[in-house]
Write a protein that holds these residues in place. Structure first.
Motif, PDB file in Angstrom:
ATOM      1  N   THR A  19     -38.776 -21.741 -11.876  1.00 47.94           N
ATOM      2  CA  THR A  19     -39.089 -20.558 -12.673  1.00 47.94           C
ATOM      3  C   THR A  19     -40.591 -20.282 -12.722  1.00 47.94           C
ATOM      4  OG1 THR A  19     -39.096 -21.885 -14.712  1.00 47.94           O
ATOM      5  CG2 THR A  19     -37.028 -20.783 -14.113  1.00 47.94           C
ATOM      6  N   SER A  20     -41.313 -20.807 -11.755  1.00 49.52           N
ATOM      7  CA  SER A  20     -42.750 -20.517 -11.710  1.00 49.52           C
ATOM      8  C   SER A  20     -42.960 -19.054 -11.302  1.00 49.52           C
ATOM      9  CB  SER A  20     -43.447 -21.440 -10.711  1.00 49.52           C
ATOM     10  OG  SER A  20     -42.929 -21.258  -9.403  1.00 49.52           O
ATOM     11  N   TRP A  21     -44.068 -18.503 -11.740  1.00 50.10           N
ATOM     12  CA  TRP A  21     -44.378 -17.101 -11.443  1.00 50.10           C
ATOM     13  C   TRP A  21     -44.658 -16.931  -9.961  1.00 50.10           C
ATOM     14  CZ3 TRP A  21     -43.291 -13.473 -14.878  1.00 50.10           C
ATOM     15  CH2 TRP A  21     -43.162 -13.859 -16.215  1.00 50.10           C
ATOM     16  N   GLN A  22     -44.081 -15.891  -9.379  1.00 52.64           N
ATOM     17  CA  GLN A  22     -44.157 -15.677  -7.942  1.00 52.64           C
ATOM     18  C   GLN A  22     -45.277 -14.734  -7.535  1.00 52.64           C
ATOM     19  OE1 GLN A  22     -42.053 -17.441  -5.780  1.00 52.64           O
ATOM     20  NE2 GLN A  22     -41.734 -18.482  -7.737  1.00 52.64           N
ATOM     21  N   GLY A  23     -45.957 -14.126  -8.508  1.00 55.05           N
ATOM     22  CA  GLY A  23     -47.040 -13.218  -8.192  1.00 55.05           C
ATOM     23  C   GLY A  23     -46.650 -11.761  -8.324  1.00 55.05           C
ATOM     24  N   PHE A  24     -47.629 -10.888  -8.174  1.00 55.59           N
ATOM     25  CA  PHE A  24     -47.420  -9.452  -8.356  1.00 55.59           C
ATOM     26  C   PHE A  24     -46.662  -8.864  -7.174  1.00 55.59           C
ATOM     27  CE2 PHE A  24     -48.634  -4.993  -7.927  1.00 55.59           C
ATOM     28  CZ  PHE A  24     -48.432  -4.517  -9.213  1.00 55.59           C
ATOM     29  N   ASN A  25     -45.649  -8.050  -7.489  1.00 54.80           N
ATOM     30  CA  ASN A  25     -44.897  -7.344  -6.461  1.00 54.80           C
ATOM     31  C   ASN A  25     -45.162  -5.850  -6.594  1.00 54.80           C
ATOM     32  OD1 ASN A  25     -42.177  -5.786  -5.690  1.00 54.80           O
ATOM     33  ND2 ASN A  25     -42.335  -7.606  -4.421  1.00 54.80           N
TER      34      ASN A  25
END
Length: 316
Positions: free
Chosen positions: A297-303
Motif C-alpha cells: 500500500t505504498s504510494w505509487q506517485g502522481f498519475n
C-alpha cells in the motif's frame, strides 16, 4: 519466456520481444545510438543501443521480433534495458499471443452482449444505424472486436475498444434507469458509437499507433464525420436527433482541454461523459494496481490521468 512485468533491476537477460518503436539519436560526442521500445503481452520496456556499429547488433526495424541481450537498469524510476546484442527473429518462429496484450474477457460473449442492447432500442432510426455497423458489417465486427481503445493510457490491448464500449454502454443503461427522463435510445446509441473513430485514429496491432489522420483529426472528429455520413443514408432520421447524437459524440470528453470540440449541453451528453470518464479512470487504476505486488500500500506517485498520487487499497 521471461515477460517484461517480471523483470527486475540487475537482471541479465537474453529474450525475444516485439520491437514496438525504434528511434535514432546522436550523443554529445557525435556517436549514433538507438532508442527502442520493446513489447510483450505484459507491457513495454524502453531500451538503449549505444554501440550501433557492433557486429552483435543486426539491422532491424520497427515491428520486427528481436532477440535482445542486455541488462535491466533503472532510469527515472522505470526499468530500462541496455542492449549489447540483438538479432532479428523470424515471425513464424514466435507465438504472437505472447507479444500482443489482449482482453481477459471472451470477445464473442462481449459482442453478443452489446448486440443485446441494440435489440432493446425502440427508435427505428437509431436501431437501423446501430445494425448497419454491428449486425450487418462483418468487416466492421472483425476490426472493432480486435482493436484497442488507446495507444497506452487505458484498454490498450486487443479487444480493448469492445470491452470499453460495452462497459460504457452498461453504465449508461444503469444511468438511464436511475434518471428516467433521459432519452435512453439516444444515450445508448451514443455510448455504442462514442469511440468509433478510434478504428481510424489508431492502427491495428501489432503497431497500435496513431495514424496520420488520427494525429491530425483525432477520433472525436473522425467519429463525428463517419456517423454524420451514415445518418444521411437512413430515411426519416429526425434532424433534431441527428444533431443531439452528433453532439454527444463531439462532447464526450467533457471539456475543451480534454479534446472535446464542444462541452456537454444536454443531459445525455453529460451522462455519456461521466460514464466514459469513469470507465477510463477505473481501468487505468486497475492496470496500474495490477503491477503492484501483493498487499503493498505504498504510494505509487502522481498519475497524470488521475491527477493524484495513488496507492493500492489495503486488504485486511
Amino acid at each position: 519466456m521471461k515477460f517484461i512485468d517480471s523483470l527486475n533491476v540487475g537482471d541479465n537477460i537474453k529474450e525475444t520481444y516485439l520491437c514496438k518503436d525504434k528511434r535514432s539519436g546522436t550523443t554529445k560526442n557525435g556517436a549514433d545510438y538507438y532508442l527502442v521500445t520493446l513489447q510483450d503481452k505484459t507491457g513495454v520496456l524502453e531500451g538503449n543501443i549505444w554501440d550501433v556499429g557492433s557486429p552483435g547488433i543486426q539491422e532491424f526495424e520497427k515491428s520486427n521480433y528481436v532477440e535482445v541481450t542486455g541488462q535491466i537498469k533503472e532510469y527515472k524510476g522505470k526499468n530500462q534495458i541496455t542492449i549489447t546484442a540483438l538479432r532479428v527473429v523470424d515471425a513464424t518462429q514466435v507465438d504472437v499471443t505472447n507479444y500482443i496484450p489482449s482482453t481477459e474477457k471472451n470477445i464473442d460473449d462481449m459482442y453478443d452482449e452489446l448486440l443485446g442492447f441494440i435489440d432493446t432500442i425502440n427508435a427505428p432510426y437509431m436501431k437501423e444505424l446501430l445494425e448497419k455497423y454491428y449486425k450487418n458489417d462483418e468487416n466492421f465486427r472483425k476490426r472493432f472486436c480486435y482493436h484497442s481503445a488507446a495507444k497506452s493510457v487505458h484498454h490498450s490491448f486487443v479487444g480493448g475498444l469492445l470491452e470499453h464500449t460495452l462497459s460504457v454502454t452498461k453504465t449508461c443503461d444503469f444511468i438511464a434507469k436511475q434518471y428516467d427522463y433521459l432519452d435512453r435510445d439516444l444515450l445508448l446509441t451514443a455510448a455504442m458509437f462514442h469511440d468509433i473513430g478510434k478504428l481510424a485514429e489508431l492502427s491495428p496491432y501489432p503497431e497500435n499507433d496513431y495514424t496520420d489522420h488520427g494525429q491530425m483529426l483525432g477520433h472525436i472528429v473522425m467519429g463525428y464525420n463517419l456517423l454524420s455520413n451514415s445518418i444521411r443514408e437512413i430515411d426519416d432520421f429526425p434532424e433534431v436527433k441527428k444533431t443531439e447524437l452528433l453532439h454527444c459524440i463531439l462532447s464526450h470528453h467533457g471539456k475543451l482541454e480534454f479534446g472535446s470540440p464542444k462541452t456537454p449541453s444536454i443531459a445525455e451528453a453529460i451522462a455519456l461523459n461521466f460514464a466514459d470518464d469513469m470507465d477510463a479512470k477505473l481501468e487505468t487504476m486497475k492496470e496500474l494496481m495490477a503491477k503492484v505486488k501483493g498487499n503493498d500500500t505504498s504510494w505509487q506517485g502522481f498519475n497524470r490521468l488521475l491527477d493524484s498520487n495513488i496507492r493500492k487499497t489495503s486488504k485486511v
